[in-house]
Design a protein around this motif. Structure first.
Motif, mmCIF file in Angstrom:
data_model
loop_
_atom_site.group_PDB
_atom_site.id
_atom_site.type_symbol
_atom_site.label_atom_id
_atom_site.label_comp_id
_atom_site.label_asym_id
_atom_site.label_seq_id
_atom_site.Cartn_x
_atom_site.Cartn_y
_atom_site.Cartn_z
ATOM 1 N N LYS A 83 54.524 22.384 73.596
ATOM 2 C CA LYS A 83 54.120 23.234 72.464
ATOM 3 C C LYS A 83 52.620 23.106 72.213
ATOM 4 O O LYS A 83 51.935 24.092 71.944
ATOM 5 C CB LYS A 83 54.910 22.818 71.214
ATOM 6 N N LEU A 84 52.099 21.911 72.326
ATOM 7 C CA LEU A 84 50.687 21.642 72.092
ATOM 8 C C LEU A 84 49.798 22.339 73.121
ATOM 9 O O LEU A 84 48.682 22.743 72.798
ATOM 10 C CB LEU A 84 50.450 20.131 72.133
ATOM 11 N N GLN A 85 50.288 22.512 74.325
ATOM 12 C CA GLN A 85 49.513 23.183 75.366
ATOM 13 C C GLN A 85 49.242 24.647 75.021
ATOM 14 O O GLN A 85 48.255 25.216 75.468
ATOM 15 C CB GLN A 85 50.236 23.117 76.712
ATOM 16 N N SER A 86 50.115 25.239 74.213
ATOM 17 C CA SER A 86 49.940 26.646 73.851
ATOM 18 C C SER A 86 48.846 26.845 72.803
ATOM 19 O O SER A 86 48.446 27.969 72.534
ATOM 20 C CB SER A 86 51.259 27.224 73.343
ATOM 21 N N VAL A 87 48.369 25.756 72.217
ATOM 22 C CA VAL A 87 47.336 25.830 71.185
ATOM 23 C C VAL A 87 45.972 25.652 71.846
ATOM 24 O O VAL A 87 45.763 24.724 72.614
ATOM 25 C CB VAL A 87 47.547 24.732 70.117
ATOM 26 N N ARG B 186 41.568 25.503 71.667
ATOM 27 C CA ARG B 186 40.608 24.595 71.005
ATOM 28 C C ARG B 186 40.379 24.984 69.550
ATOM 29 O O ARG B 186 40.185 24.139 68.695
ATOM 30 C CB ARG B 186 39.284 24.610 71.746
ATOM 31 N N ASN B 187 40.355 26.279 69.261
ATOM 32 C CA ASN B 187 40.131 26.756 67.892
ATOM 33 C C ASN B 187 41.478 26.922 67.206
ATOM 34 O O ASN B 187 42.135 27.948 67.343
ATOM 35 C CB ASN B 187 39.367 28.086 67.901
ATOM 36 N N ILE B 188 41.866 25.913 66.451
ATOM 37 C CA ILE B 188 43.176 25.914 65.809
ATOM 38 C C ILE B 188 43.031 26.363 64.360
ATOM 39 O O ILE B 188 42.090 25.973 63.676
ATOM 40 C CB ILE B 188 43.821 24.517 65.919
ATOM 41 N N ASP B 189 43.961 27.205 63.917
ATOM 42 C CA ASP B 189 43.921 27.671 62.538
ATOM 43 C C ASP B 189 45.078 27.058 61.741
ATOM 44 O O ASP B 189 45.906 26.325 62.286
ATOM 45 C CB ASP B 189 43.941 29.207 62.478
ATOM 46 N N ALA B 190 45.119 27.367 60.457
ATOM 47 C CA ALA B 190 46.113 26.773 59.561
ATOM 48 C C ALA B 190 47.544 27.138 59.975
ATOM 49 O O ALA B 190 48.442 26.290 59.929
ATOM 50 C CB ALA B 190 45.854 27.212 58.127
ATOM 51 N N ASP C 63 52.799 25.598 62.290
ATOM 52 C CA ASP C 63 53.777 25.754 63.372
ATOM 53 C C ASP C 63 53.975 24.449 64.144
ATOM 54 O O ASP C 63 55.094 24.100 64.516
ATOM 55 C CB ASP C 63 53.354 26.868 64.334
ATOM 56 N N LEU C 64 52.878 23.726 64.367
ATOM 57 C CA LEU C 64 52.977 22.441 65.068
ATOM 58 C C LEU C 64 53.767 21.430 64.241
ATOM 59 O O LEU C 64 54.575 20.664 64.783
ATOM 60 C CB LEU C 64 51.591 21.898 65.396
#
Length: 175
Positions: free
Chosen positions: A120-124, A126-130, A135-136
């Motif tokens: 799941k983390l691989q789908s995120v 570098r620019n992560i939003d709220a 979702d994480l």
């Protein structure tokens, strides 16, 4: 003889070496609800699949095949515990039937949760939003990944990325 329910649940779970994809629990719950199968009967299906995997593991003389069957049993334990939730403690007698300890069940849950979360983390990016953070967090709770294990996994990933970057820099400077 394998029942249609056993065949379906077995087909949803990936073979030994393959990782879970994250949709297995939801798929099995929907299947169970669509057929109107109650929890004790559904748990029997999971235990029969476990018996088959355990039997195959005992029959194999190959270390590699043994490891594959062990991983398959770990995935079954993990998915089954998520499907049945709190009721899994009395519906799924893993310890009694398959000679596994509480710590082995905990390891199966932790390791599969970590792999699912890493996927799941691989789908995120570098620019992560709220929304992605929310979702994480939902995924972490869904996969039953403890905060402690999550923090350790994330820290290890950061450390490994930094070390890899340092190795790349030193390699490029040396050439």
């Amino acid at each position: 003889m394998i029942s249609p329910s056993q065949r379906f649940v077995s087909s949803v779970l990936p073979p030994g070496a393959e990782d879970l994809k994250g949709n297995e629990v939801e798929t099995i719950i929907k299947f169970k609800a669509a057929l109107g199968i109650d929890d004790p009967d559904a748990a029997n299906v999971h235990m029969e699949i476990g018996r088959r995997i355990f039997r195959e593991r005992l029959e194999t003389g190959d270390r590699e095949a043994d490891m594959e069957q062990r991983k398959a049993l770990q995935k079954l334990i993990y998915v089954s515990n998520l499907v049945f939730g709190e009721a899994s403690t009395f519906l799924l007698p893993w310890k009694r039937l398959f000679r596994v300890t509480d710590s082995q069940v905990d390891i199966a849950i932790r390791e599969n949760a970590k792999r699912l979360y890493a996927f799941k983390l691989q789908s995120v990016g570098r620019n992560i939003d709220a929304k992605q953070l929310i979702d994480l967090r939902k995924a972490q709770l869904l996969y039953r990944l403890s905060d402690e294990v999550l923090v350790i996994a994330v820290l290890l990933k950061i450390i490994m990325k930094r070390r890899f970057s340092i190795i790349q820099i030193s390699w490029s400077c040396g050439n």
